[in-house]
Scaffold this active site. Structure first.
Site, PDB file in Angstrom:
ATOM      1  N   HIS A  45      33.250  55.844  45.874  1.00  0.00           N
ATOM      2  CA  HIS A  45      32.168  54.966  45.439  1.00  0.00           C
ATOM      3  C   HIS A  45      32.173  54.693  43.945  1.00  0.00           C
ATOM      4  O   HIS A  45      31.698  53.656  43.492  1.00  0.00           O
ATOM      5  CB  HIS A  45      30.817  55.505  45.917  1.00  0.00           C
ATOM      6  CG  HIS A  45      30.620  55.203  47.356  1.00  0.00           C
ATOM      7  ND1 HIS A  45      30.918  56.102  48.342  1.00  0.00           N
ATOM      8  CD2 HIS A  45      30.259  54.056  47.982  1.00  0.00           C
ATOM      9  CE1 HIS A  45      30.716  55.527  49.509  1.00  0.00           C
ATOM     10  NE2 HIS A  45      30.313  54.293  49.325  1.00  0.00           N
ATOM     11  N   ARG A  90      24.429  47.571  49.583  1.00  0.00           N
ATOM     12  CA  ARG A  90      24.390  49.030  49.747  1.00  0.00           C
ATOM     13  C   ARG A  90      23.047  49.544  49.212  1.00  0.00           C
ATOM     14  O   ARG A  90      22.943  49.939  48.042  1.00  0.00           O
ATOM     15  CB  ARG A  90      25.528  49.691  48.973  1.00  0.00           C
ATOM     16  CG  ARG A  90      26.916  49.426  49.530  1.00  0.00           C
ATOM     17  CD  ARG A  90      27.965  50.198  48.724  1.00  0.00           C
ATOM     18  NE  ARG A  90      29.220  50.342  49.421  1.00  0.00           N
ATOM     19  CZ  ARG A  90      30.285  49.557  49.240  1.00  0.00           C
ATOM     20  NH1 ARG A  90      30.219  48.549  48.380  1.00  0.00           N
ATOM     21  NH2 ARG A  90      31.400  49.776  49.915  1.00  0.00           N
ATOM     22  N   ARG A 122      22.243  46.557  54.458  1.00  0.00           N
ATOM     23  CA  ARG A 122      22.616  47.754  55.207  1.00  0.00           C
ATOM     24  C   ARG A 122      21.561  48.820  54.957  1.00  0.00           C
ATOM     25  O   ARG A 122      21.187  49.067  53.798  1.00  0.00           O
ATOM     26  CB  ARG A 122      23.978  48.262  54.744  1.00  0.00           C
ATOM     27  CG  ARG A 122      24.333  49.561  55.455  1.00  0.00           C
ATOM     28  CD  ARG A 122      25.690  50.046  55.092  1.00  0.00           C
ATOM     29  NE  ARG A 122      25.745  50.579  53.734  1.00  0.00           N
ATOM     30  CZ  ARG A 122      26.859  51.030  53.178  1.00  0.00           C
ATOM     31  NH1 ARG A 122      27.995  50.974  53.837  1.00  0.00           N
ATOM     32  NH2 ARG A 122      26.844  51.512  51.955  1.00  0.00           N
ATOM     33  N   GLU A 149      32.806  51.866  61.523  1.00  0.00           N
ATOM     34  CA  GLU A 149      33.510  52.691  60.530  1.00  0.00           C
ATOM     35  C   GLU A 149      33.783  54.097  61.040  1.00  0.00           C
ATOM     36  O   GLU A 149      34.282  54.947  60.315  1.00  0.00           O
ATOM     37  CB  GLU A 149      32.744  52.720  59.202  1.00  0.00           C
ATOM     38  CG  GLU A 149      31.276  53.065  59.313  1.00  0.00           C
ATOM     39  CD  GLU A 149      30.543  53.002  57.969  1.00  0.00           C
ATOM     40  OE1 GLU A 149      31.188  52.946  56.914  1.00  0.00           O
ATOM     41  OE2 GLU A 149      29.301  53.032  57.997  1.00  0.00           O
ATOM     42  N   ASN A 190      36.679  51.535  54.530  1.00  0.00           N
ATOM     43  CA  ASN A 190      36.775  52.739  53.690  1.00  0.00           C
ATOM     44  C   ASN A 190      36.580  53.984  54.537  1.00  0.00           C
ATOM     45  O   ASN A 190      37.385  54.917  54.507  1.00  0.00           O
ATOM     46  CB  ASN A 190      35.717  52.728  52.591  1.00  0.00           C
ATOM     47  CG  ASN A 190      35.727  51.450  51.798  1.00  0.00           C
ATOM     48  OD1 ASN A 190      36.767  50.812  51.709  1.00  0.00           O
ATOM     49  ND2 ASN A 190      34.598  51.068  51.249  1.00  0.00           N
ATOM     50  N   ASP A 191      35.477  53.990  55.290  1.00  0.00           N
ATOM     51  CA  ASP A 191      35.228  55.149  56.138  1.00  0.00           C
ATOM     52  C   ASP A 191      36.102  55.126  57.380  1.00  0.00           C
ATOM     53  O   ASP A 191      36.542  56.169  57.848  1.00  0.00           O
ATOM     54  CB  ASP A 191      33.747  55.218  56.521  1.00  0.00           C
ATOM     55  CG  ASP A 191      32.927  55.840  55.404  1.00  0.00           C
ATOM     56  OD1 ASP A 191      33.388  56.859  54.859  1.00  0.00           O
ATOM     57  OD2 ASP A 191      31.863  55.308  55.069  1.00  0.00           O
ATOM     58  N   ARG A 237      38.228  60.260  51.612  1.00  0.00           N
ATOM     59  CA  ARG A 237      38.512  59.039  50.852  1.00  0.00           C
ATOM     60  C   ARG A 237      38.466  59.239  49.343  1.00  0.00           C
ATOM     61  O   ARG A 237      38.941  58.386  48.585  1.00  0.00           O
ATOM     62  CB  ARG A 237      37.547  57.931  51.267  1.00  0.00           C
ATOM     63  CG  ARG A 237      36.110  58.192  50.908  1.00  0.00           C
ATOM     64  CD  ARG A 237      35.181  57.247  51.635  1.00  0.00           C
ATOM     65  NE  ARG A 237      34.698  56.177  50.793  1.00  0.00           N
ATOM     66  CZ  ARG A 237      33.759  55.312  51.163  1.00  0.00           C
ATOM     67  NH1 ARG A 237      33.247  55.370  52.383  1.00  0.00           N
ATOM     68  NH2 ARG A 237      33.360  54.376  50.354  1.00  0.00           N
ATOM     69  N   CYS A 264      33.830  44.606  55.418  1.00  0.00           N
ATOM     70  CA  CYS A 264      33.131  44.758  54.132  1.00  0.00           C
ATOM     71  C   CYS A 264      33.637  45.963  53.348  1.00  0.00           C
ATOM     72  O   CYS A 264      33.147  46.266  52.278  1.00  0.00           O
ATOM     73  CB  CYS A 264      31.624  44.854  54.333  1.00  0.00           C
ATOM     74  SG  CYS A 264      31.139  46.306  55.267  1.00  0.00           S
TER      75      CYS A 264
HETATM   76  C1  PEP Z   1      33.009  51.370  54.230  1.00  0.00           C
HETATM   77  O1  PEP Z   1      32.944  52.530  54.614  1.00  0.00           O
HETATM   78  O2  PEP Z   1      34.031  50.663  54.314  1.00  0.00           O
HETATM   79  C2  PEP Z   1      31.827  50.722  53.628  1.00  0.00           C
HETATM   80  C3  PEP Z   1      31.823  49.433  53.333  1.00  0.00           C
HETATM   81  O3  PEP Z   1      30.757  51.502  53.327  1.00  0.00           O
HETATM   82  P1  PEP Z   1      30.732  52.507  52.078  1.00  0.00           P
HETATM   83  O4  PEP Z   1      31.959  52.220  51.245  1.00  0.00           O
HETATM   84  O5  PEP Z   1      29.492  52.235  51.330  1.00  0.00           O
HETATM   85  O6  PEP Z   1      30.766  53.827  52.731  1.00  0.00           O
HETATM   86 MG    MG Z   2      31.018  53.498  54.852  1.00  0.00          MG
END
Ligand code: PEP
Ligand code: MG
Length: 582
Positions: free
Chosen positions: A194, A301, A337, A436, A459-460, A470, A507
């Site tokens: 993040h 977010r 979200r 995710e 990402n997740d 990650r 996203c």
């Molecule tokens: C993700 O996990 O791809 C996502 C967009 O949410 P975050 O990065 O906030 O966990």
């Molecule tokens: Mg996520």
């Protein structure tokens, strides 16, 4: 002058920055111990009082700055911190401790403050536990002043500084902006942590994953960082400075070229329109969304509203913010979200509990389902704001159908509560889920019957698919979107969505990675949502591609078995079609 040294890390936010190193320590300070002679006791007490005054001044300055950037509500967190500095029982005990035990101020102060913190945290009272957290934060500041390290706070610097840290938390990064820092470098982290996401959102050049960099640099060292290649130059030579001056000019020229695309469509050469939206973390990014040429917000977010404060935002505060976002982006849509707290996004204002594996723990929707009042407060705020623009709602981290149905039932309850209050809201607000968690991807066909859209959180999804944290730079190579499993799982999700007649977006950070735009376009993704800073690049990428080439890439990826080959093919197309962006 010392010679140039080059370090290599992972580039996470584009741009070039030159500046003076400012090392930010996250870990506890080492507290020295000294006996103080009788003759110096007065001076030691005065030194302690000086540190209290300096901390007070520091907090007041922070408060002023935060009021300017985030409003008085957020800045009020420092009121409680300031009160701690005036607590007579704490101050008396330290002064007495210095005089009776004849030890140095930092040693005595740490002992006394630890004792207070322990006592407060042990009482079963949410208010007192919060005071313990305030005291902990303030104690750290006082100790830094006593140790003469007070210059190491994150904000309050200027464009000439580059923050170098072991790790930055998302709440640390939320206090940074283009005005108070030129760039940052961390030892830990990866492209999808993040902190990296925030750096891109704030358009601050950043590099992560340079092991040992905090030990290799000193405060005040001059460095140049290249957020495109991940290179860090210590004492950059005149040649390096010249090369980077040229590069900066070239990049500026390309950015200017991209600006001309602002009003144009994100449509492929053969006419397929892909919705291109922006991700935001903070309402401060709204100007960037408006100017980057995005079609609305694909991911807001909201958890960033819960950072750097001691109590969670109430319904009114959230309503005001969501309303502002909705009104500003209307008539385009905003996908809000719901709270995605936990994992690498802890916050002081909610008690997430201690967990062995926070990423696999009670985070996001799991926390919300266990804390329905917190969840419904947010849902009511979103629903009320929905009449002021075009809002859509999305749940994070859904892992199964029952979880989704549970969340939907709380949404129903929130609606009922508003009806009972006579508050207007959009009852048919479109609901989507983030895909995710691998289990959600596998049952995407079942989930698709319950919602109006999917948004893939790559990402997740990659983190859980590869079982690779990650944020851990040592295994960052496993977060490989070219892995054949990624194309396959994305195909399952896209096909399930389309078979059910709903749309599907991405996203996660992959949406902004133009090396993979050919793969995502070929898979039939309907929407891409990336940091505003990346939107113009993605738009150019989409406009340079055609479906047959992208679809052929996907069939190769589905039948191939080697990540390097899939990577070579997607980047091959990318570099041929829009090589100037690399
Ligand atoms: C993700 O996990 O791809 C996502 C967009 O949410 P975050 O990065 O906030 O966990
Ligand atoms: Mg996520």
């Amino acid at each position: 002058m010392a010679g140039e040294r080059i370090f290599q890390g992972t580039p996470v936010a584009p741009g070039i920055a030159e500046g003076k190193v400012l090392i930010h320590f996250q870990e506890e300070e080492v507290i020295p111990f000294r006996d103080v002679p009788e003759s110096e006791l007065d001076a030691e007490v005065t030194r302690f009082e000086g540190a209290l005054l300096a901390t007070r001044k520091e907090l007041q300055e922070l408060q002023v700055r935060l009021t300017e950037s985030a409003g008085a509500g957020d800045a009020s967190i420092f009121d409680a911190h300031l009160l701690v500095l005036e607590d007579p029982s704490l101050i008396d005990e330290v002064n007495k401790g210095i005089r009776t035990h004849r030890h140095n101020a930092e040693f005595v102060f740490q002992g006394v403050s630890h004792h207070f913190i322990k006592t407060l945290s042990a009482i079963d009272d949410a208010y007192l536990r919060e005071r313990a957290l305030d005291l902990e934060d303030v104690a750290r500041r006082v100790i830094r002043h006593l140790l003469g390290k007070s210059g190491q706070r994150l904000s309050g610097h200027d464009r000439n500084h580059i923050i170098v840290a072991d790790e930055l938390t998302p709440s640390d990064t939320a206090t940074l902006n283009r005005g108070n820092v030129a760039g940052f470098v961390t030892e830990k982290g990866s492209k999808t942590s993040h902190t990296a996401i925030m750096a891109r959102a704030l358009a601050i050049p950043a590099i992560v994953g340079i092991e040992g960099i905090c030990d290799s640099l000193e405060n005040g060292d001059v460095i140049l960082i290249d957020g495109y290649s991940g290179k860090l130059f210590l004492n950059p030579s005149p040649e390096t400075l010249y090369v980077y001056q040229q590069l900066a000019q070239e990049k500026e020229h390309i950015e200017e070229g991209l600006e001309t695309l602002r009003e144009s469509d994100s449509t492929t050469l053969d006419g397929r329109h892909i919705i291109l939206s922006a991700n935001i973390e903070l309402p401060e990014e709204l100007d960037d969304v408006a100017s980057c040429g995005a079609e609305g917000i694909g991911l807001y977010r909201t958890e960033f509203l819960y950072f750097n404060r001691s109590t969670p935002p109430d319904e009114e505060e959230q309503y005001a913010i969501y309303r502002q976002v909705a009104e500003r982006i209307a008539p385009q849509s905003v996908i809000i979200r719901t709270l995605d707290i936990g994992g690498d996004k802890p916050t002081e204002c909610l008690d997430l509990g201690e967990e062995e594996n926070p990423f696999l723990g009670c985070r996001a929707i799991r926390f919300c389902l266990l804390n329905p009042e917190i969840f419904k407060t947010q849902l009511r705020a979103i629903l009320r704001a929905s009449v002021h623009g075009h809002l859509r709602l999305m749940f994070p981290m859904i892992s199964g159908r029952e979880e989704l149905l549970h969340a939907k039932s709380l949404l129903e309850e929130a609606m009922e509560e508003l009806r009972a209050r006579g508050e207007p809201f959009q009852a048919d607000i479109e609901l989507g889920v983030m895909i995710e968690v691998p289990s959600a991807a596998i049952i995407a066909d079942l989930l698709a019957k319950e919602v109006k859209f999917f948004s893939i959180g790559t990402n997740d999804l990659l983190q859980y698919l590869m079982a690779a944290d990650r944020g851990n730079e040592r295994i960052a190579h496993l977060h490989d979107a070219a892995h054949p499993a990624v194309t396959r799982v994305l195909k399952v999700i896209v096909d399930a969505a389309h078979a059910a007649g709903i749309w599907v977006g991405v996203c996660g950070e992959l949406a902004g990675d133009i090396e993979f735009t050919p793969l995502l376009v070929g898979l039939g993704i309907d929407e891409l949502s990336a940091s505003a800073a990346l939107v113009p690049r993605v738009k150019k990428a989409i406009r340079s591609l055609d479906l047959p080439a992208c679809q052929e890439l996907v069939s190769h990826a589905l039948s191939g078995d080697r990540a390097v080959e899939i990577y070579a093919r997607t980047t091959g197309i990318a570099r041929t079609r829009y090589g100037d962006l690399f």
